[in-house]
Design a protein around this motif. Structure first.
Motif, mmCIF file in Angstrom:
data_model
loop_
_atom_site.group_PDB
_atom_site.id
_atom_site.type_symbol
_atom_site.label_atom_id
_atom_site.label_comp_id
_atom_site.label_asym_id
_atom_site.label_seq_id
_atom_site.Cartn_x
_atom_site.Cartn_y
_atom_site.Cartn_z
ATOM 1 N N GLN A 73 0.860 -1.177 0.000
ATOM 2 C CA GLN A 73 0.000 0.000 0.000
ATOM 3 C C GLN A 73 0.900 1.232 0.000
ATOM 4 O O GLN A 73 1.866 1.311 0.764
ATOM 5 N N SER A 83 0.426 4.061 1.237
ATOM 6 C CA SER A 83 0.301 4.874 2.445
ATOM 7 C C SER A 83 1.248 4.474 3.567
ATOM 8 O O SER A 83 1.350 5.182 4.574
ATOM 9 N N ILE A 102 -4.593 10.195 -3.998
ATOM 10 C CA ILE A 102 -4.780 9.452 -5.244
ATOM 11 C C ILE A 102 -3.518 9.552 -6.091
ATOM 12 O O ILE A 102 -2.857 10.593 -6.129
ATOM 13 N N SER A 107 -9.428 -3.472 -2.436
ATOM 14 C CA SER A 107 -8.543 -3.452 -1.263
ATOM 15 C C SER A 107 -8.325 -2.040 -0.737
ATOM 16 O O SER A 107 -7.827 -1.862 0.386
ATOM 17 N N HIS A 108 -8.707 -1.019 -1.509
ATOM 18 C CA HIS A 108 -8.593 0.355 -1.017
ATOM 19 C C HIS A 108 -9.536 0.617 0.160
ATOM 20 O O HIS A 108 -9.370 1.613 0.872
ATOM 21 N N LYS A 109 -10.469 -0.278 0.397
ATOM 22 C CA LYS A 109 -11.392 -0.130 1.518
ATOM 23 C C LYS A 109 -10.777 -0.603 2.831
ATOM 24 O O LYS A 109 -11.368 -0.394 3.895
ATOM 25 N N HIS A 164 -5.367 5.334 -8.732
ATOM 26 C CA HIS A 164 -5.586 4.417 -7.617
ATOM 27 C C HIS A 164 -5.427 5.116 -6.280
ATOM 28 O O HIS A 164 -4.677 6.062 -6.132
ATOM 29 N N HIS A 165 -6.168 4.598 -5.305
ATOM 30 C CA HIS A 165 -6.196 5.139 -3.951
ATOM 31 C C HIS A 165 -4.959 4.689 -3.184
ATOM 32 O O HIS A 165 -4.367 3.646 -3.454
ATOM 33 N N ARG A 181 -4.546 3.399 -0.374
ATOM 34 C CA ARG A 181 -4.640 2.138 0.374
ATOM 35 C C ARG A 181 -4.713 0.905 -0.546
ATOM 36 O O ARG A 181 -4.671 -0.226 -0.065
ATOM 37 N N LEU A 182 -4.841 1.103 -1.836
ATOM 38 C CA LEU A 182 -4.988 -0.030 -2.749
ATOM 39 C C LEU A 182 -3.750 -0.923 -2.709
ATOM 40 O O LEU A 182 -2.620 -0.444 -2.826
ATOM 41 N N HIS A 230 -1.223 -3.175 -4.430
ATOM 42 C CA HIS A 230 -0.815 -3.315 -5.827
ATOM 43 C C HIS A 230 0.664 -3.666 -5.907
ATOM 44 O O HIS A 230 1.410 -3.561 -4.931
#
Length: 230
Positions: A59, A61, A72, A94-96, A140-141, A143-144, A146
């Motif tokens: 992630q 973040s 973003i 998964s960004h959630k 993409h966010h 938290r995604l 990847h």
């Protein structure tokens, strides 16, 4: 593009500073985070032909120190980015998730600053490939989850990641940070506003870039005792 130049190159090249302000990019970003927008960072992710470099599942973040996580990334394809040359893969929805634990590996070939990788099992059967033609972009966010595989092909894969934040986002892991105001107004003043380069790779731009990326590296590499990787 290697070394420190790979990080925040919009402070070194006038055409990249123009690109982070491109209205077609900002229109899409504004739809998600609102009209007052800062560019917090940019990075090149380059895989040469038959390149073993990769990006582990992660992630964004994890070490950025930015709160709240309303952040973003616009990932702009400078070349075609496909399954054949190591395109980005993502875990849909998964960004959630909240922030999940990561470990630092500093593994050779990992393009991330700390070689960080996620410490939970990732079901790769759920992964979606983000195929992009040159000139296209994905969003993409922060938290995604990847990552991307090596490039076994005979074609280079070049991506340019632009990190956008609304002006109310704060840096909570360091005492000093900077960003470029690209749209709207900044009434919060959480970041020092970065200045445009007047000419590509000018002495003034190089000195300013070194100062800014040095402060940025202190945040990203905090607690490791290491410098930013090339």
């Amino acid at each position: 593009m290697q070394g420190a130049v790979r990080h925040k190159p919009h402070l070194l090249f006038t055409w990249l500073n123009d690109l982070i302000r491109h209205p077609r990019i900002l229109d899409a970003v504004e739809d998600i985070i609102g009209p007052d927008i800062l560019c917090w960072g940019t990075s090149f992710f380059i895989k040469e032909k038959r390149d073993a470099s990769y990006v582990s599942w992660h992630q964004d973040s994890t070490y950025w120190g930015l709160e709240p996580p309303d952040i973003i990334t616009a990932w702009v394809a400078f070349t075609d980015s496909t399954a054949a040359n190591g395109a980005m893969r993502v875990i849909p929805a998964s960004h959630k998730l909240d922030q999940v634990p990561h470990r630092d590996t500093f593994a050779a070939g990992n393009l991330l600053s700390r070689g960080q990788e996620i410490m939970v099992d990732v079901d790769e059967s759920q992964a979606a490939m983000l195929d992009l033609a040159a000139g296209e972009m994905s969003l993409h966010h922060v938290r995604l989850i990847h990552g991307s595989d090596p490039n076994p092909s005979d074609d280079r894969r070049i991506g340019f990641a632009i990190r956008y934040v609304p002006t109310y986002v704060r840096q909570v892991a360091g005492s000093h940070d900077s960003a470029t105001l690209v749209r709207g107004i900044d009434t919060h003043h959480h970041f020092e506003h970065e200045r445009r380069p007047q000419a590509d790779m000018s002495p003034d731009a190089l000195a300013y870039h070194a100062a800014v990326t040095g402060a940025h590296a202190e945040i990203l590499m905090r607690g490791t005792g290491k410098e930013m990787r090339a």
